[in-house]
Design a protein around this motif. Structure first.
Motif, PDB file in Angstrom:
ATOM      1  N   ASP A  79      13.830 -15.256  -7.752  1.00 38.34           N
ATOM      2  CA  ASP A  79      12.883 -14.792  -8.767  1.00 38.34           C
ATOM      3  C   ASP A  79      13.596 -14.686 -10.112  1.00 38.34           C
ATOM      4  N   THR A  80      12.872 -14.229 -11.132  1.00 32.35           N
ATOM      5  CA  THR A  80      13.452 -14.119 -12.473  1.00 32.35           C
ATOM      6  C   THR A  80      14.659 -13.189 -12.480  1.00 32.35           C
ATOM      7  N   THR A  81      14.572 -12.132 -11.685  1.00 31.22           N
ATOM      8  CA  THR A  81      15.711 -11.226 -11.478  1.00 31.22           C
ATOM      9  C   THR A  81      15.822 -10.963  -9.974  1.00 31.22           C
ATOM     10  N   PRO A  82      17.007 -10.651  -9.472  1.00 28.80           N
ATOM     11  CA  PRO A  82      17.160 -10.379  -8.032  1.00 28.80           C
ATOM     12  C   PRO A  82      16.267  -9.221  -7.592  1.00 28.80           C
ATOM     13  N   ARG A  83      15.632  -9.384  -6.449  1.00 30.25           N
ATOM     14  CA  ARG A  83      14.724  -8.372  -5.926  1.00 30.25           C
ATOM     15  C   ARG A  83      15.082  -8.047  -4.477  1.00 30.25           C
ATOM     16  N   VAL A  84      14.780  -6.804  -4.057  1.00 30.13           N
ATOM     17  CA  VAL A  84      14.931  -6.396  -2.666  1.00 30.13           C
ATOM     18  C   VAL A  84      13.543  -6.349  -2.038  1.00 30.13           C
ATOM     19  N   ILE A  85      13.339  -7.139  -1.004  1.00 30.77           N
ATOM     20  CA  ILE A  85      12.042  -7.230  -0.340  1.00 30.77           C
ATOM     21  C   ILE A  85      12.154  -6.644   1.068  1.00 30.77           C
ATOM     22  N   PHE A  86      11.368  -5.614   1.353  1.00 26.55           N
ATOM     23  CA  PHE A  86      11.353  -4.996   2.682  1.00 26.55           C
ATOM     24  C   PHE A  86      10.258  -5.663   3.514  1.00 26.55           C
ATOM     25  N   TRP A  87      10.587  -6.798   4.120  1.00 22.03           N
ATOM     26  CA  TRP A  87       9.553  -7.520   4.853  1.00 22.03           C
ATOM     27  C   TRP A  87       9.175  -6.835   6.162  1.00 22.03           C
ATOM     28  N   ALA A  88      10.033  -5.961   6.700  1.00 22.01           N
ATOM     29  CA  ALA A  88       9.673  -5.208   7.910  1.00 22.01           C
ATOM     30  C   ALA A  88       8.473  -4.303   7.650  1.00 22.01           C
ATOM     31  N   ARG A  89       8.283  -3.907   6.406  1.00 16.57           N
ATOM     32  CA  ARG A  89       7.133  -3.077   6.027  1.00 16.57           C
ATOM     33  C   ARG A  89       5.831  -3.802   6.339  1.00 16.57           C
ATOM     34  N   TYR A  90       5.824  -5.111   6.105  1.00 21.32           N
ATOM     35  CA  TYR A  90       4.605  -5.887   6.332  1.00 21.32           C
ATOM     36  C   TYR A  90       4.349  -6.120   7.820  1.00 21.32           C
ATOM     37  N   LEU A  91       5.404  -6.231   8.603  1.00 23.13           N
ATOM     38  CA  LEU A  91       5.233  -6.322  10.052  1.00 23.13           C
ATOM     39  C   LEU A  91       4.625  -5.031  10.587  1.00 23.13           C
ATOM     40  N   ASP A  92       5.038  -3.921  10.012  1.00 21.99           N
ATOM     41  CA  ASP A  92       4.461  -2.616  10.344  1.00 21.99           C
ATOM     42  C   ASP A  92       2.972  -2.626  10.010  1.00 21.99           C
ATOM     43  N   TRP A  93       2.638  -2.991   8.783  1.00 22.26           N
ATOM     44  CA  TRP A  93       1.256  -2.930   8.316  1.00 22.26           C
ATOM     45  C   TRP A  93       0.325  -3.859   9.085  1.00 22.26           C
ATOM     46  N   ILE A  94       0.822  -5.018   9.490  1.00 17.20           N
ATOM     47  CA  ILE A  94      -0.057  -5.981  10.157  1.00 17.20           C
ATOM     48  C   ILE A  94      -0.470  -5.483  11.543  1.00 17.20           C
ATOM     49  N   ILE A  95       0.251  -4.483  12.049  1.00 18.64           N
ATOM     50  CA  ILE A  95      -0.110  -3.855  13.326  1.00 18.64           C
ATOM     51  C   ILE A  95      -0.836  -2.541  13.100  1.00 18.64           C
ATOM     52  N   THR A  96      -0.286  -1.685  12.235  1.00 23.01           N
ATOM     53  CA  THR A  96      -0.810  -0.321  12.107  1.00 23.01           C
ATOM     54  C   THR A  96      -2.105  -0.236  11.296  1.00 23.01           C
ATOM     55  N   LEU A  97      -2.256  -1.050  10.260  1.00 21.40           N
ATOM     56  CA  LEU A  97      -3.483  -0.955   9.465  1.00 21.40           C
ATOM     57  C   LEU A  97      -4.718  -1.331  10.285  1.00 21.40           C
ATOM     58  N   PRO A  98      -4.666  -2.406  11.094  1.00 27.16           N
ATOM     59  CA  PRO A  98      -5.821  -2.674  11.966  1.00 27.16           C
ATOM     60  C   PRO A  98      -6.102  -1.544  12.948  1.00 27.16           C
ATOM     61  N   LEU A  99      -5.055  -0.894  13.472  1.00 30.92           N
ATOM     62  CA  LEU A  99      -5.267   0.210  14.420  1.00 30.92           C
ATOM     63  C   LEU A  99      -5.964   1.388  13.741  1.00 30.92           C
ATOM     64  N   ILE A 100      -5.612   1.641  12.486  1.00 33.59           N
ATOM     65  CA  ILE A 100      -6.294   2.702  11.733  1.00 33.59           C
ATOM     66  C   ILE A 100      -7.769   2.362  11.571  1.00 33.59           C
ATOM     67  N   LEU A 101      -8.044   1.098  11.255  1.00 33.04           N
ATOM     68  CA  LEU A 101      -9.432   0.676  11.071  1.00 33.04           C
ATOM     69  C   LEU A 101     -10.220   0.748  12.378  1.00 33.04           C
ATOM     70  N   VAL A 102      -9.580   0.433  13.488  1.00 26.99           N
ATOM     71  CA  VAL A 102     -10.257   0.536  14.788  1.00 26.99           C
ATOM     72  C   VAL A 102     -10.650   1.986  15.059  1.00 26.99           C
ATOM     73  N   ASN A 103      -9.766   2.921  14.720  1.00 24.81           N
ATOM     74  CA  ASN A 103     -10.105   4.338  14.880  1.00 24.81           C
ATOM     75  C   ASN A 103     -11.352   4.701  14.076  1.00 24.81           C
ATOM     76  N   LEU A 104     -11.392   4.265  12.826  1.00 27.52           N
ATOM     77  CA  LEU A 104     -12.551   4.565  11.977  1.00 27.52           C
ATOM     78  C   LEU A 104     -13.807   3.884  12.516  1.00 27.52           C
ATOM     79  N   ALA A 105     -13.634   2.657  13.001  1.00 22.46           N
ATOM     80  CA  ALA A 105     -14.785   1.922  13.533  1.00 22.46           C
ATOM     81  C   ALA A 105     -15.353   2.604  14.775  1.00 22.46           C
ATOM     82  N   LEU A 106     -14.475   3.126  15.623  1.00 26.76           N
ATOM     83  CA  LEU A 106     -14.949   3.831  16.822  1.00 26.76           C
ATOM     84  C   LEU A 106     -15.680   5.116  16.450  1.00 26.76           C
ATOM     85  N   MET A 107     -15.188   5.798  15.412  1.00 28.56           N
ATOM     86  CA  MET A 107     -15.857   7.025  14.977  1.00 28.56           C
ATOM     87  C   MET A 107     -17.271   6.745  14.486  1.00 28.56           C
TER      88      MET A 107
END
Length: 231
Positions: A64-92
Motif C-alpha cells: 500500500d502507500t504506507t506499510p499497514r498491519v492487517i489482522f486477517w484473523a479478525r475476518y475469519l472470526d466475523w465470518i463465523i460469529t456474525l452469522p451466529l448472532i443473526l441466527v439468534n435474532l432470527a430465532l427470536m
C-alpha cells in the motif's frame, strides 16, 4: 505494547464469556439453541483474539502507500460469529428460512468484501469497502423489518438486541475506512482498542442480554418446532 494489551483483553473477555455461557447452558435441565450459539460466538472470538495476540493471523502489508498491519484473523472470526448472532435474532423473531438465509448470506458477503479490500491496494480497496457497506445495509434493513414484525415476536428483548447489534456493527466499516485497512488516519492502537471494545459489547454483552431475556419465555412457551431445537 498497547496493541497486544488490547488483544489480550479481548481474548480474556471472550474466553471468560465462553466459559460462563457454557456453564449457563449445561446448568439448565435442557440446553437451548441460544445458549449453544452464544457459547460458540464467544469461543470462536477467543480463538481469534489469542491468535492475533500470539502474532498469528496478522499480515504486514507493504504494497500500500504506507506499510499497514492487517489482522486477517479478525475476518475469519466475523465470518463465523456474525452469522451466529443473526441466527439468534432470527430465532427470536421467528423468521422464516429465506429471511435467515438472506441475513446470513449478506453478512458473509460483507465480511468477504471487507477482507479482500483490506488485502488490496488503493484505490481498488475502497470499491470493496463500498460493496461491503451495501451488503451490511441490506442486513440492517432485514433486521429492522423483523424488529417490526406484525406478529410482535421478540418484544422488547428483540428491540434491544437488534439496536445493540446495529449500533455496534456500524462501527466496523467506519473503523475500516479510517484504520490501517483504509486511509490509515487512525492509529493502530486506537483501531484495535475500538474494535476490541465493540466486539466485547456485540458478543459478550449481546450474549448476556439475550440469555437474560430468553430463559423465561423458552420455559413457558417454546417458539415452535421448526425454530426451537434442543441439543
Amino acid at each position: 505494547n498497547s496493541v497486544r494489551h488490547f488483544l489480550l483483553i479481548g481474548f480474556l473477555g471472550m474466553f471468560i464469556g465462553s466459559i460462563v455461557f457454557f456453564y449457563m447452558g449445561i446448568s439448565r435441565k435442557v440446553n437451548t439453541v441460544s445458549h449453544v450459539l452464544v457459547f460458540f460466538i464467544a469461543a470462536v472470538a477467543s480463538i481469534s483474539y489469542y491468535a492475533m495476540w500470539a502474532g498469528l493471523g496478522v499480515e504486514y502489508k507493504t504494497t500500500d502507500t504506507t506499510p499497514r498491519v492487517i489482522f486477517w484473523a479478525r475476518y475469519l472470526d466475523w465470518i463465523i460469529t456474525l452469522p451466529l448472532i443473526l441466527v439468534n435474532l432470527a430465532l427470536m423473531s421467528r423468521s422464516d428460512t429465506p429471511t435467515i438465509l438472506g441475513l446470513v448470506g449478506n453478512v458473509v458477503l460483507y465480511v468477504l468484501c471487507a477482507l479482500i479490500g483490506a488485502l488490496t491496494v488503493a484505490p481498488y480497496k475502497y470499491m470493496w469497502w463500498v460493496g461491503g457497506l451495501i451488503f451490511l445495509i441490506i442486513v440492517f434493513v432485514h433486521l429492522l423489518q423483523r424488529l417490526n414484525n406484525a406478529e410482535g415476536y421478540g418484544g422488547d428483548a428483540l428491540k434491544g438486541l437488534t439496536w445493540l447489534t446495529i449500533l455496534c456493527w456500524i462501527v466496523y466499516p467506519i473503523v475500516w475506512i479510517v484504520g490501517s485497512e483504509g486511509t490509515g488516519a487512525l492509529g493502530l492502537s486506537q483501531e484495535v482498542g475500538i474494535i476490541t471494545i465493540i466486539d466485547l459489547i456485540a458478543k459478550i454483552g449481546f450474549g448476556f442480554y439475550l440469555l437474560a431475556n430468553v430463559d423465561a419465555p423458552e420455559e413457558s412457551a417454546p417458539l415452535n418446532q421448526s425454530s426451537q431445537q434442543y441439543v
